[in-house]
Design an enzyme around this catalytic site. Structure first.
Site, PDB file in Angstrom:
ATOM      1  N   LYS A 159       0.870  -1.218  -0.048  1.00 19.64           N
ATOM      2  CA  LYS A 159      -0.160  -0.060  -0.029  1.00 19.64           C
ATOM      3  C   LYS A 159       0.788   1.056  -0.083  1.00 19.64           C
ATOM      4  O   LYS A 159       1.150   1.857   1.128  1.00 19.64           O
ATOM      5  CB  LYS A 159      -1.053  -0.072   1.219  1.00 19.64           C
ATOM      6  CG  LYS A 159      -2.067   1.313   0.899  1.00 19.64           C
ATOM      7  CD  LYS A 159      -3.123   0.565   2.126  1.00 19.64           C
ATOM      8  CE  LYS A 159      -4.125   1.816   2.015  1.00 19.64           C
ATOM      9  NZ  LYS A 159      -5.356   1.616   0.915  1.00 19.64           N
ATOM     10  N   ALA A 160       1.461   1.470  -1.164  1.00 22.61           N
ATOM     11  CA  ALA A 160       2.440   2.428  -1.194  1.00 22.61           C
ATOM     12  C   ALA A 160       1.840   3.617  -1.871  1.00 22.61           C
ATOM     13  O   ALA A 160       0.837   3.726  -2.931  1.00 22.61           O
ATOM     14  CB  ALA A 160       3.677   1.885  -2.433  1.00 22.61           C
TER      15      ALA A 160
END
Length: 292
Positions: A159-160
């Site tokens: 979850k960048a």
């Protein structure tokens, strides 16, 4: 409705282990995370004083950081506690919770081995992402221009922050065209997800949902799969071609922000919010508030 900027609010933000007045929680303009998207984050919700799936969210934050090749300088327990205490410090029992970790300003360039890793937790009052009227009628969606990348081109299971650039572009384009959101295809042309939530379809009484092999298997998605199976519904994970949408009767999207939201339209395809979508929406609402 007047816009309240997020940098000009009352309250407290947990920043690198201590509470900082909201307006003073700042980073330098040459922060690596700003220039190179070397940051990971989570989106969580507190309902009635409890953050739903807090431990799972925090563990995913740490996994995302590992994928991006940096180590969060706190323990999972410490981040869990920071999330809880930040809600308490701001006097909130129903809130959106945003932990984020990023590379600092010690180095600016592609190589950033010696940057300090910073962590912050901010919380704020945020009601449902979509209004009750939108949920009842189903939201309207168009097709996104950009596609979710392949696993060998981006760290798709982190979850960048950088992976959300095409989501912002796609949602802006959808809103300008009069839609609520956009549905994204993956690099192969299969249905993937919306700009911020996973998608489910109903076909002959069963749920059909894309295989999350190039995008996040969201925690809300996992929760809805478990709820559906507990109701005796079949849940089928497979690749879905866009033209198959003509054979689906219902559609809904799920996510921490979206919760469970029926969809009435994706491009030329139409759906009617029905018993399965609406019952799962109610089941999820009861579960997160521990009324199930």
């Amino acid at each position: 409705m007047s816009l309240v900027p997020f940098d000009d609010r009352d309250g407290w933000i947990w920043l690198d282990g201590q509470f900082t007045p909201w307006r003073e929680a700042k980073v330098h303009v040459l922060t690596h995370g700003l220039h190179y998207a070397s940051a990971v984050f989570e989106g969580e919700r507190m309902y009635g004083g409890e953050i739903f799936k807090l431990r799972e969210h925090t563990e995913r934050l740490f996994k995302s950081a590992e994928i991006l090749d940096f180590e969060i300088p706190f323990t999972v327990d410490e981040i869990d506690q920071a999330c809880k205490e930040t809600c308490t410090r701001n006097g909130l029992e129903d809130a959106y919770v945003r932990p984020i970790a990023w590379r600092g300003s010690e180095m600016i360039g592609v190589s950033a081995q010696n940057t300090r890793i910073h962590v912050a937790v901010a919380v704020w009052d945020w009601p449902s992402y979509f209004s009750p009227e939108q949920k009842a009628q189903g939201i309207r969606m168009c097709w996104a221009k950009y596609r979710r990348p392949s696993p060998d081109s981006e760290p798709v299971h982190a979850k960048a922050t950088g992976l959300y650039m095409i989501c912002t572009l796609s949602k802006h384009a959808a809103e300008k065209a009069g839609y609520t959101d956009a549905m994204m295809l993956d690099y192969r042309g299969y249905v993937a997800e919306s700009t911020g939530s996973n998608v489910f379809f109903v076909q002959d009484g069963a749920l059909v949902t894309p295989t999350p092999d190039c995008f996040l298997d969201g925690l809300t998605r996992q929760t809805v799969v478990a709820l559906a199976r507990s109701k005796g519904l079949d849940v089928i994970e497979r690749h879905i071609l866009p033209e198959e949408l003509a054979s689906f009767s219902e559609c809904f999207v799920v996510g921490t922000a979206a919760e469970v939201t029926p969809v009435s339209e994706i491009g030329d395809y139409r759906f009617t919010p029905g018993n399965i979508s609406l019952s799962l929406m109610d089941d999820y609402a009861r579960l997160v508030r521990r009324q199930a």
